[in-house]
Design an enzyme around this catalytic site. Structure first.
Site, PDB file in Angstrom:
ATOM      1  N   GLY A 126       0.819  -1.349  -0.219  1.00  0.00           N
ATOM      2  CA  GLY A 126      -0.048   0.108   0.097  1.00  0.00           C
ATOM      3  C   GLY A 126       0.906   1.198   0.044  1.00  0.00           C
ATOM      4  O   GLY A 126       1.102   1.680  -0.846  1.00  0.00           O
ATOM      5  N   SER A 222       4.912  -5.569  -3.106  1.00  0.00           N
ATOM      6  CA  SER A 222       4.574  -3.941  -3.244  1.00  0.00           C
ATOM      7  C   SER A 222       5.362  -3.259  -2.150  1.00  0.00           C
ATOM      8  O   SER A 222       6.720  -3.482  -1.828  1.00  0.00           O
ATOM      9  CB  SER A 222       3.257  -3.801  -3.072  1.00  0.00           C
ATOM     10  N   TYR A 223       4.786  -2.304  -1.297  1.00  0.00           N
ATOM     11  CA  TYR A 223       5.338  -1.726  -0.279  1.00  0.00           C
ATOM     12  C   TYR A 223       5.678  -2.667   0.898  1.00  0.00           C
ATOM     13  O   TYR A 223       6.566  -2.229   1.903  1.00  0.00           O
ATOM     14  CB  TYR A 223       4.417  -0.758   0.389  1.00  0.00           C
ATOM     15  N   ASP A 405       4.543  -5.346 -14.690  1.00  0.00           N
ATOM     16  CA  ASP A 405       4.045  -4.496 -13.937  1.00  0.00           C
ATOM     17  C   ASP A 405       4.776  -3.319 -13.972  1.00  0.00           C
ATOM     18  O   ASP A 405       6.003  -3.306 -14.260  1.00  0.00           O
ATOM     19  CB  ASP A 405       4.278  -5.069 -12.502  1.00  0.00           C
ATOM     20  N   HIS A 457       1.957  -7.086 -11.208  1.00  0.00           N
ATOM     21  CA  HIS A 457       2.202  -6.778  -9.822  1.00  0.00           C
ATOM     22  C   HIS A 457       1.758  -7.551  -8.803  1.00  0.00           C
ATOM     23  O   HIS A 457       2.485  -8.080  -7.843  1.00  0.00           O
ATOM     24  CB  HIS A 457       1.422  -5.326  -9.525  1.00  0.00           C
TER      25      HIS A 457
END
Length: 483
Positions: A126, A222-223, A405, A457
């Site tokens: 996020g 991701s984060y 991605d 992603h």
């Protein structure tokens, strides 16, 4: 006549369907975060790299809990298939009794010899997106939600085939996780997230003591390029200061990992140009105005803000997008086998069903895929120094990347790995699944970089079979198969 018919068809489509990207989602969340922090990259601290600092790492302890393993057992989720042969649990673990802060988890034991399988934590990114809504329900969990938003079908490539999978909604304010001290939501950040996740694990293991000595791995995407190495560093630090193994951490694996802000932004636009999505002129202007190794000027920011890629899904630049019709229904004009671009809508409706929330043992909540109430107050510009220390500690470290991605492109991951300055042990080569190239892999001294071909992603959403082979290889400490 045919021309008139075609024109009428175009008008009908315009009237009855509006192209949309998915609801506020993980990719949108990270892109907004990158944009909001871009101008401060070079004014931020890298204090997270100092593993000896009590300011950075504050180990948590055992806290009195109201829950128990048996009380958290999920008898059945609404709409699940009949032939479910594994145990699943859901509930809360208090991480701060004074502030009334509790994190929600969903745990799936392997259907195959669970007592011999490792324990694996999954974290979505996020920052502020749900590991239940994404990891568990759209990627690697045991079920996927059908388009009726009420029933489930089995994911035959679930990672729980080879591991016991623990999904954590973190930090407080994400998904079903909460704090009774609402000011906590405006004080979220990397340090507190790692502290709370560590406290969660210590207390969760008290509830599930059979896993205390089990091999433990942390995974995410991701984060989680921040979350995963920071939590791993916290575990190693606490093991060190207690002079004993509190959590038996063996390794980490992060997909499309956001680990370095400046190089990620540079790579994002390079990737768009290399894939013929932006023009030579637009890319040339970016190169003239932006120096991604120095302060980002207003002129550079203005140039980046003018880039228009059209109505595509930057999670996967070749994937279909979701359309919303005037009657409220959603759909897509094209398909990728096994992938539905409208899944966010199905998940949101399913997890907001009161009977579903009750089955999960969750408090009545207006559940969202990504939280709009948390404010991020601290993050290092890069987590590469932490990753370097994890490598030095002897942990197994893998970075894997879906190769279509653009949010965190493979280009960015390659830049990041290059900056670590590692020697190559096994050079870049293809790996295979069912006699097709599944991706490419290179093994460095202390780190393995794996690509998953034709994945976006959220790698397991697009390539579930290839992602499972990759994950199983990681757990075994082997490179993915070459045949």
């Amino acid at each position: 006549m045919r021309t008139a018919y075609f024109s009428l068809l175009l008008i009908s489509i315009t009237l009855f369907a509006l192209p949309i990207t998915n609801q506020a989602n993980q990719a949108d969340q990270l892109r907004k975060f990158i944009k909001s922090t871009r101008s401060s990259w070079f004014h931020r601290s890298n204090s997270w790299a100092e593993l000896d600092s009590d300011e950075v790492i504050t180990p948590g302890g055992v806290i009195h809990q109201d829950g128990s393993m048996e009380a958290d057992r999920i008898e059945a989720l609404p709409g699940q298939p009949k032939d479910v042969n594994f145990n699943q649990y859901g509930g809360y673990v208090t991480v701060d009794e004074k502030r009334g802060k509790a994190l929600f988890y969903y745990f799936v034991e392997s259907a195959y010899n669970s007592s011999t399988k490792p324990l694996v934590l999954w974290l979505n990114g996020g920052p502020g997106c749900s590991s239940l809504g994404y990891g568990a329900m759209q990627e690697l969990g045991p079920f996927r939600i059908n388009s009726d938003r009420k029933t489930l079908h089995k994911n035959k490539h679930a990672w729980s085939n080879v591991a016991n999978m623990l999904f954590l909604e973190s930090p407080a304010g994400v998904g079903f996780s909460y704090s009774n001290t609402t000011s906590d939501y405006s004080k979220s950040g990397d340090r507190q997230t790692a502290r709370d996740a560590y406290t969660f694990l210590v207390n969760w293991l008290e509830r599930f003591p059979q896993y205390k000595d089990r091999d433990f791995y942390i995974t995410g995407e991701s984060y989680s390029g921040h979350y995963v190495p920071e939590l791993a560093a916290t575990i190693l630090h606490d093991n060190m200061i207690r002079n004993r193994t509190v959590i038996n951490l063996k390794g980490i694996a992060v997909g499309n990992a956001f680990v370095d802000g400046p190089s990620n932004d540079k790579a994002t636009f390079e990737f768009l140009w290399n894939h013929a999505i932006i023009s030579d002129e637009a890319y040339g202007e970016i190169l003239r105005e932006c120096n991604f190794s120095a302060n980002i000027t207003k002129k550079c920011s203005d140039v980046l803000d003018t880039i228009d890629v059209g109505q595509i899904d930057l999670y996967n630049i070749y994937a279909p997008v979701c359309f919303q019709y005037l009657n409220g229904s959603v759909g897509s004009n094209s398909q990728i086998a096994g992938y539905d671009p409208c899944s966010d809508f199905y998940v949101t409706d399913y997890l907001n069903d009161p009977t579903v929330q009750k089955a999960f043992h969750a408090k009545p909540t207006n559940w969202q895929t990504c939280s709009d109430q948390i404010d991020w107050i601290d993050e290092p510009v890069t987590t590469l120094p932490i990753i370097k220390q994890l490598i030095a500690s002897g942990l197994r470290v893998w970075l894997y990347s879906g190769d279509v991605d653009d949010v965190v492109p493979i280009t960015a991951t390659r830049y990041a790995v290059h900056d670590l300055g590692l020697s190559i042990r096994h050079p870049w080569h293809p790996w295979h699944y069912q006699f097709e190239v599944g991706g490419y892999v290179v093994e460095y001294d202390g780190l393995t970089l794996v690509t998953v071909r034709d994945a976006g992603h959220m790698v397991p959403s697009y390539q579930p079979a290839r992602s499972l082979i990759m994950f199983y290889s990681f757990l075994r400490g082997n490179l993915p198969p070459t045949y």
